[in-house]
Enzyme design. Sequence first.
Site: not given
Length: 108
Positions: A72-73
Amino acid sequence: MKGLIVLDHIEKITTDELQAKLEAGEKLELVDVREDEEVAAGMIPGAKHIRMGTIPDTLDYFDKDKEYIFICRSGNRSGHVCQYLQEQGYKVRNMVGGMLDWKGETEA
């Protein structure tokens, strides 16, 4: 603590470790759980995009005999996905640092 369920340890992989494995030609199951607008800025080549919110509805995609690396980020959402899937009996690994730490190539 009474009533507290302690989850099994979630395996982790750093962005540098992942990049080295990819450069060595290892075949890995990468899953990016970010939202559509986030992946539009670029994903790790070969990663499959399955938004975090749709994971419970896409369990048939996953094979319990394979290990999946979640992205994810920053590594927070993918960590939650790893916990959930590990509880379901899947082999998972979280990419710590997420795309914020990723120095390798990306593709749209």
